[in-house]
Design a protein around this motif. Structure first.
Motif, PDB file in Angstrom:
ATOM      1  N   THR A  92       0.828  -1.199   0.000  1.00  0.00           N
ATOM      2  CA  THR A  92       0.000   0.000   0.000  1.00  0.00           C
ATOM      3  C   THR A  92       0.866   1.254   0.000  1.00  0.00           C
ATOM      4  O   THR A  92       2.080   1.197   0.278  1.00  0.00           O
ATOM      5  CB  THR A  92      -0.911   0.028   1.236  1.00  0.00           C
ATOM      6  OG1 THR A  92      -0.090   0.115   2.414  1.00  0.00           O
ATOM      7  CG2 THR A  92      -1.770  -1.223   1.307  1.00  0.00           C
ATOM      8  N   TYR A 137       0.821   3.547   2.164  1.00  0.00           N
ATOM      9  CA  TYR A 137       1.358   3.747   3.515  1.00  0.00           C
ATOM     10  C   TYR A 137       2.525   2.806   3.770  1.00  0.00           C
ATOM     11  O   TYR A 137       3.523   3.198   4.390  1.00  0.00           O
ATOM     12  CB  TYR A 137       0.272   3.527   4.573  1.00  0.00           C
ATOM     13  CG  TYR A 137       0.796   3.739   5.975  1.00  0.00           C
ATOM     14  CD1 TYR A 137       1.015   5.023   6.462  1.00  0.00           C
ATOM     15  CD2 TYR A 137       1.125   2.660   6.790  1.00  0.00           C
ATOM     16  CE1 TYR A 137       1.527   5.223   7.733  1.00  0.00           C
ATOM     17  CE2 TYR A 137       1.635   2.839   8.063  1.00  0.00           C
ATOM     18  CZ  TYR A 137       1.836   4.135   8.535  1.00  0.00           C
ATOM     19  OH  TYR A 137       2.362   4.339   9.793  1.00  0.00           O
ATOM     20  N   GLU A 148      -3.951   2.531   4.248  1.00  0.00           N
ATOM     21  CA  GLU A 148      -3.682   1.103   4.078  1.00  0.00           C
ATOM     22  C   GLU A 148      -4.883   0.359   3.504  1.00  0.00           C
ATOM     23  O   GLU A 148      -4.811  -0.841   3.261  1.00  0.00           O
ATOM     24  CB  GLU A 148      -3.297   0.486   5.424  1.00  0.00           C
ATOM     25  CG  GLU A 148      -1.922   0.917   5.902  1.00  0.00           C
ATOM     26  CD  GLU A 148      -1.466   0.136   7.124  1.00  0.00           C
ATOM     27  OE1 GLU A 148      -0.548  -0.692   6.986  1.00  0.00           O
ATOM     28  OE2 GLU A 148      -2.038   0.355   8.207  1.00  0.00           O
ATOM     29  N   GLU A 149      -5.978   1.079   3.265  1.00  0.00           N
ATOM     30  CA  GLU A 149      -7.192   0.429   2.767  1.00  0.00           C
ATOM     31  C   GLU A 149      -7.005  -0.022   1.319  1.00  0.00           C
ATOM     32  O   GLU A 149      -6.684   0.783   0.454  1.00  0.00           O
ATOM     33  CB  GLU A 149      -8.386   1.383   2.863  1.00  0.00           C
ATOM     34  CG  GLU A 149      -8.783   1.739   4.284  1.00  0.00           C
ATOM     35  CD  GLU A 149      -9.936   2.734   4.319  1.00  0.00           C
ATOM     36  OE1 GLU A 149     -10.591   2.905   3.273  1.00  0.00           O
ATOM     37  OE2 GLU A 149     -10.161   3.342   5.380  1.00  0.00           O
ATOM     38  N   GLU A 150      -7.221  -1.294   1.082  1.00  0.00           N
ATOM     39  CA  GLU A 150      -7.193  -1.816  -0.280  1.00  0.00           C
ATOM     40  C   GLU A 150      -8.539  -1.524  -0.948  1.00  0.00           C
ATOM     41  O   GLU A 150      -9.552  -1.338  -0.283  1.00  0.00           O
ATOM     42  CB  GLU A 150      -6.929  -3.324  -0.271  1.00  0.00           C
ATOM     43  CG  GLU A 150      -5.524  -3.703   0.188  1.00  0.00           C
ATOM     44  CD  GLU A 150      -4.457  -3.408  -0.858  1.00  0.00           C
ATOM     45  OE1 GLU A 150      -4.801  -2.870  -1.936  1.00  0.00           O
ATOM     46  OE2 GLU A 150      -3.279  -3.707  -0.591  1.00  0.00           O
ATOM     47  N   GLY A 209       1.799   1.955  -5.729  1.00  0.00           N
ATOM     48  CA  GLY A 209       1.461   1.003  -4.684  1.00  0.00           C
ATOM     49  C   GLY A 209       0.210   0.246  -5.055  1.00  0.00           C
ATOM     50  O   GLY A 209      -0.429   0.523  -6.071  1.00  0.00           O
ATOM     51  N   SER A 210      -0.185  -0.690  -4.212  1.00  0.00           N
ATOM     52  CA  SER A 210      -1.357  -1.510  -4.523  1.00  0.00           C
ATOM     53  C   SER A 210      -2.650  -0.719  -4.432  1.00  0.00           C
ATOM     54  O   SER A 210      -3.670  -1.143  -4.981  1.00  0.00           O
ATOM     55  CB  SER A 210      -1.414  -2.708  -3.573  1.00  0.00           C
ATOM     56  OG  SER A 210      -1.505  -2.260  -2.222  1.00  0.00           O
ATOM     57  N   ASN A 211      -2.632   0.433  -3.746  1.00  0.00           N
ATOM     58  CA  ASN A 211      -3.853   1.234  -3.626  1.00  0.00           C
ATOM     59  C   ASN A 211      -3.634   2.701  -3.981  1.00  0.00           C
ATOM     60  O   ASN A 211      -4.342   3.582  -3.490  1.00  0.00           O
ATOM     61  CB  ASN A 211      -4.443   1.121  -2.215  1.00  0.00           C
ATOM     62  CG  ASN A 211      -3.515   1.674  -1.147  1.00  0.00           C
ATOM     63  OD1 ASN A 211      -2.315   1.864  -1.391  1.00  0.00           O
ATOM     64  ND2 ASN A 211      -4.050   1.952   0.023  1.00  0.00           N
TER      65      ASN A 211
END
Length: 683
Positions: free
Chosen positions: A260, A262, A288-290, A379-381
C-alpha cells in the motif's frame, strides 16, 4: 529552414483544413478507425492540389506530436481539435499517418491508405513496430518463444526504444533474468488473453505473468490518456494473430515493496516525519485500505524542516489543523504524472483543490511552484509523488499570515497595532470583514480622523469588522443581522444577499470565503465604523425631519423603530420640505384617521436594512414595505441620486444606526393602499 521544421509547419497549417467525420467519435477508441472506406477527414482546403494530397484519402489518422525533445512524444486523442497547442508548455503539431492496420498501396499514387497490413504473430508484430530493445530482452529472457505459441493469446505492453535509454543497471538485470522465468520483469509486460484498448477500463487490474501474477493498474483520464502502472500507452491496439501489442512510453515498473502507499512510505526513511504526522492525525489506517485509489504528494523530512518552526509547532499541537494539513497532500483518486498535459485542478481530502501542471522539462508541478522531485511510485492502492516542500492549505494558516497573503497590508497593520490579530487568533471560530487597501485610501476625512483618534477607538473599529462563528457565503440567507465582536456582542452589522454579490452595511464583499485556521475572511471595499444610537435617535438629530418625528410619535411607530428588528429597518425619511409639498387634504385625512397614518408611515419602512451599495446604476429594484405594497428604486447613472418611485430623490443616504439605516428623501411616498374619500377604489 530544415526539413524537420518544414514538416512541422506544413502539418500545423494543413491541420487547419481538416475535420473528423461524426462517425469517428467512439468513446472507447483512442486510435480511431474510419468506418468502411470513408475518409477520416473531409478536405475543405482552398485548392485541390494542396500539399500532401494523400491525406484526403481513406484510412488516414491524425497524431498530435510534441515538437523537439528526445524521441517522439505522440498523443492519439479520441477527438482532436485541429489547432496547434501546447503540452507541458511545449508546442505540438499534427502529423497524419495511416490508421492502425492500413498502409499506403505500393506503386499507387492515389490518396489515402488503401492497403491492408498482414496480421502476424506477436514476435513479428513487435518487430514490425520497430521495438528493437524490447524484442532484444524478449529473446534474451526466453519470452519470445512464449509469444510464438499459437495456442494461446496474449496482451503485450511493449516499451518504445527511447524507454531503454536511461534504465538503471538493476532494472536491466531484472529484464534479463532467465531463471526463474516468472521473476523476469519482461513478464510484467505480458498478460493472458487479447485485451484491446476498449477492454482496459478505468480502475481494473490485469493479472500478468510476473511474480505470482502481479497485477497492472489501469487508469483512464478525460483527456484520453490511458496508463498502466502510471506508464502511458502511446500506440494501442496493434493486432497480432495470437494477441495484441500496446506500445508504452516507458518500461512498466512493478508495484513497490510494501504494498500500500502507507507501506511504501513507512518503509522509506525519507518520509519519517510524514509517517509520524500521519500516525498523530490517525490517518495511517486510511492509507492502508485496499480497494481505494489514492494519490499522495509525500513531503520528505527536508520539507518539514523548511517550514517556519513556529507555524509547524502550532499546527502539530492542533490535531484538527494537522489533519487538514496532511489531507491537503492526499487526493482520493489515482493521478499519474503522464495524465497531466496542462493546468488541472484536483480536489484533496482536505476539501480545497490542488492545481497540477507540468513544465517544459516534464516536471510535475503542484500549485505552479512546487516541483515533484520523484513521481509515480505505484502502490497496490495508489501512487506517490515526492515533494520537497510542505503543501500548506489556507485552512491551517494563521489570521495574520492569511491577510498578508491576500495583500491586505493596511488592514494587517491596523489589526496588529490594535491587538485585533491576537484576539482573532485566540478565538474559536470567527468571521472577519477585511477592508482592502483601496477602502482605506477612499475613507473620508472624518473617517480617517476616527482611525487616528487613539488606540481604544481603533480597537473598537477593528472589533466591528469581526463576528463570532464561521459564516461563509454558502450559509447566507437573504438579510442577516450579525452581532459583531468576538469577545463582546454589542453592535450589529447587516449582511445582505443580492443579485451577483453580497454586502455588509454599505460595503460590497469583493472577494469572499478565504479560509484561515479558525475562521473565514471576506474582503470588502469600505471600512466599517460602529454606529451609535437607533433610527429614532438619528432622525431626532436632524431638525429638518421634525415633522416626520412628530408623525412617528403620534402613530406609535417610533416605539417599533426604537427596537431591533430581526433584519434591521430601513426608513425613507421625508424632509420637512417634502411634507410642505404634500397635498393638504391628504395630510388632513392622515391626522383624522390613525389607521391611514400608520399605513402611510409603514409605506416608508422596510423590514430589512437596505444600503445604497446594493443599488446598481441603470437597474430597477423593488422592495416590499411594511404596508405590504412595493416601492421601486433606481439610479440612472453613477454619481446621481437614487430615486424612489420615480419621484422622491435621496438627498442624504446611509445614515446608519444600531438597528438599521435612514435615507432622507425630498418627497413623501404615497401608498396605493390609501383610499380616496367617498370611493372604494385605490388611488
Amino acid at each position: 529552414m530544415t526539413s524537420l521544421h518544414l514538416v512541422v509547419v506544413c502539418c500545423i497549417y494543413l491541420a487547419q483544413f481538416f475535420s473528423p467525420s461524426a462517425a469517428d467519435f467512439v468513446d472507447d477508441d483512442i486510435d480511431q478507425r474510419p468506418v468502411g472506406t470513408n475518409s477520416k477527414f473531409t478536405w475543405i482546403g482552398p485548392r485541390d492540389d494542396y500539399v500532401m494530397p494523400w491525406t484526403r484519402g481513406p484510412n488516414v489518422c491524425a497524431v498530435e506530436e510534441v515538437a523537439g525533445g528526445v524521441g517522439r512524444r505522440r498523443y492519439y486523442p479520441g477527438c482532436l481539435a485541429f489547432a496547434p497547442k501546447k503540452i507541458c508548455n511545449k508546442q505540438t503539431f499534427v502529423r497524419f499517418l495511416c490508421c492502425t492496420g492500413y498502409e499506403k498501396e505500393q506503386g499507387s499514387t492515389s490518396p489515402g491508405c488503401k492497403a491492408v497490413k498482414p496480421i502476424e504473430d506477436l514476435p513479428k508484430t513487435v518487430q514490425s513496430l520497430f521495438l528493437r530493445d524490447f524484442r532484444s530482452f524478449l529473446r534474451s529472457s526466453g519470452n519470445e518463444e512464449l509469444l510464438s505459441d499459437t495456442n494461446a493469446t496474449y496482451t503485450v505492453f511493449g516499451p518504445q526504444n527511447q524507454a531503454f535509454s536511461h534504465l538503471s543497471a538493476e532494472t536491466r538485470e531484472r529484464l534479463s533474468i532467465v531463471s526463474p522465468a516468472e521473476k523476469n520483469l519482461v513478464r510484467l509486460h505480458i498478460a493472458n488473453d487479447r485485451l484491446l484498448l476498449r477492454d482496459l477500463r478505468n480502475g481494473i487490474r490485469i493479472k500478468t505473468l510476473y511474480a505470482n501474477n502481479q497485477t497492472l493498474h489501469v487508469h483512464r483520464y478525460s483527456n484520453w490518456i490511458v496508463t498502466v502502472n502510471c506508464v502511458r500507452i502511446v500506440l494501442p491496439d496493434q493486432l497480432a494473430t495470437n494477441g495484441v501489442v500496446h506500445v508504452t512510453e516507458k518500461v512498466i515498473p512493478a508495484v513497490r515493496e510494501g504494498g500500500t502507499v502507507y507501506g511504501i512510505l513507512s518503509g522509506d526513511d525519507r518520509f519519517d516525519e510524514f509517517v509520524t504526522a500521519l500516525a498523530l492525525a490517525a490517518i495511517s489506517a486510511e492509507l492502508e485500505e485496499e480497494g481505494r485509489h489514492f494519490t499522495v504528494f509525500a513531503p520528505t523530512n527536508a520539507a518539514f524542516l523548511s517550514m517556519d518552526p513556529e507555524s509547524l509547532k502550532r499546527i502539530m499541537k492542533d490535531v484538527d489543523a494537522l489533519k487538514r494539513l496532511l489531507y491537503y497532500h492526499i487526493v482520493d483518486c489515482c493521478i499519474c504524472s503522464a495524465s497531466i498535459l496542462g493546468q488541472t485542478a484536483v480536489k484533496t481530502l482536505e476539501g480545497q483543490r490542488l492545481n497540477l501542471s507540468c513544465d517544459h522539462r516534464d516536471r510535475l508541478l503542484v500549485n505552479e511552484v512546487v516541483a515533484c522531485s520523484e513521481v509515480d511510485s505505484v502502490g497496490s492502492n495508489g501512487v506517490i509523488h515526492v515533494v520537497d516542500e510542505l503543501l500548506v492549505p489556507d485552512s491551517v494558516k494563521s489570521f495574520g499570515d492569511r491577510i498578508r497573503q491576500l495583500g491586505l497590508w493596511t488592514f494587517a497593520d491596523q489589526a496588529e497595532q490594535s491587538g485585533m490579530d491576537a484576539v482573532v487568533e485566540g478565538s474559536e471560530h470567527v468571521t472577519v470583514f477585511a477592508p482592502n487597501d483601496e477602502a482605506f485610501r477612499k475613507a473620508t476625512d472624518s473617517e480617517k480622523r476616527k482611525l487616528n483618534s487613539g488606540l481604544n477607538e481603533l480597537r473598537r473599529i477593528m472589533e466591528y469588522h469581526t463576528a463570532s462563528g464561521t459564516m461563509t457565503t454558502k450559509k447566507l440567507i437573504g438579510t442577516n443581522a450579525v452581532f459583531t465582536g468576538t469577545t463582546e456582542k454589542h453592535k450589529k452589522s447587516f449582511v445582505n444577499v443580492n443579485i451577483q454579490e453580497y454586502t455588509v452595511n454599505n460595503a460590497r464583499i469583493v472577494s469572499a470565503d478565504h479560509e484561515f485556521e479558525n475562521g473565514v475572511i471576506h474582503v470588502i471595499d469600505r471600512v466599517l465604523f460602529p454606529p451609535e444610537g437607533n433610527i429614532v435617535s438619528k432622525i431626532r438629530e436632524h431638525s429638518n425631519l421634525s415633522t416626520l418625528v412628530d408623525l412617528l410619535s403620534r402613530s406609535g411607530i417610533d416605539v417599533m423603530l426604537n427596537k431591533s428588528g430581526h433584519h434591521g429597518w430601513t426608513l425613507f425619511a421625508p424632509s420637512n420640505a417634502a411634507f410642505d409639498l404634500m397635498d393638504d387634504r391628504l395630510m388632513s385625512r392622515l391626522m383624522a384617521d390613525p389607521l391611514q397614518l400608520i399605513m402611510f408611515l409603514n409605506y416608508h419602512i422596510l423590514d430589512r436594512a437596505l444600503f445604497t451599495c446594493e443599488i446598481r446604476p441603470r437597474l430597477q429594484y423593488r422592495f416590499q414595505t411594511l404596508a405590504k405594497d412595493w416601492i421601486r428604486l433606481k439610479q440612472d447613472q453613477d454619481g446621481v441620486p437614487i430615486v424612489v418611485n420615480a419621484m422622491a430623490k435621496m438627498t442624504h443616504s446611509n445614515v446608519d444606526s444600531r438597528n438599521g439605516v435612514v435615507h432622507v428623501v425630498d418627497h413623501v411616498l404615497v401608498c396605493p393602499c390609501l383610499k380616496t374619500p367617498g370611493s372604494g377604489n385605490d388611488v
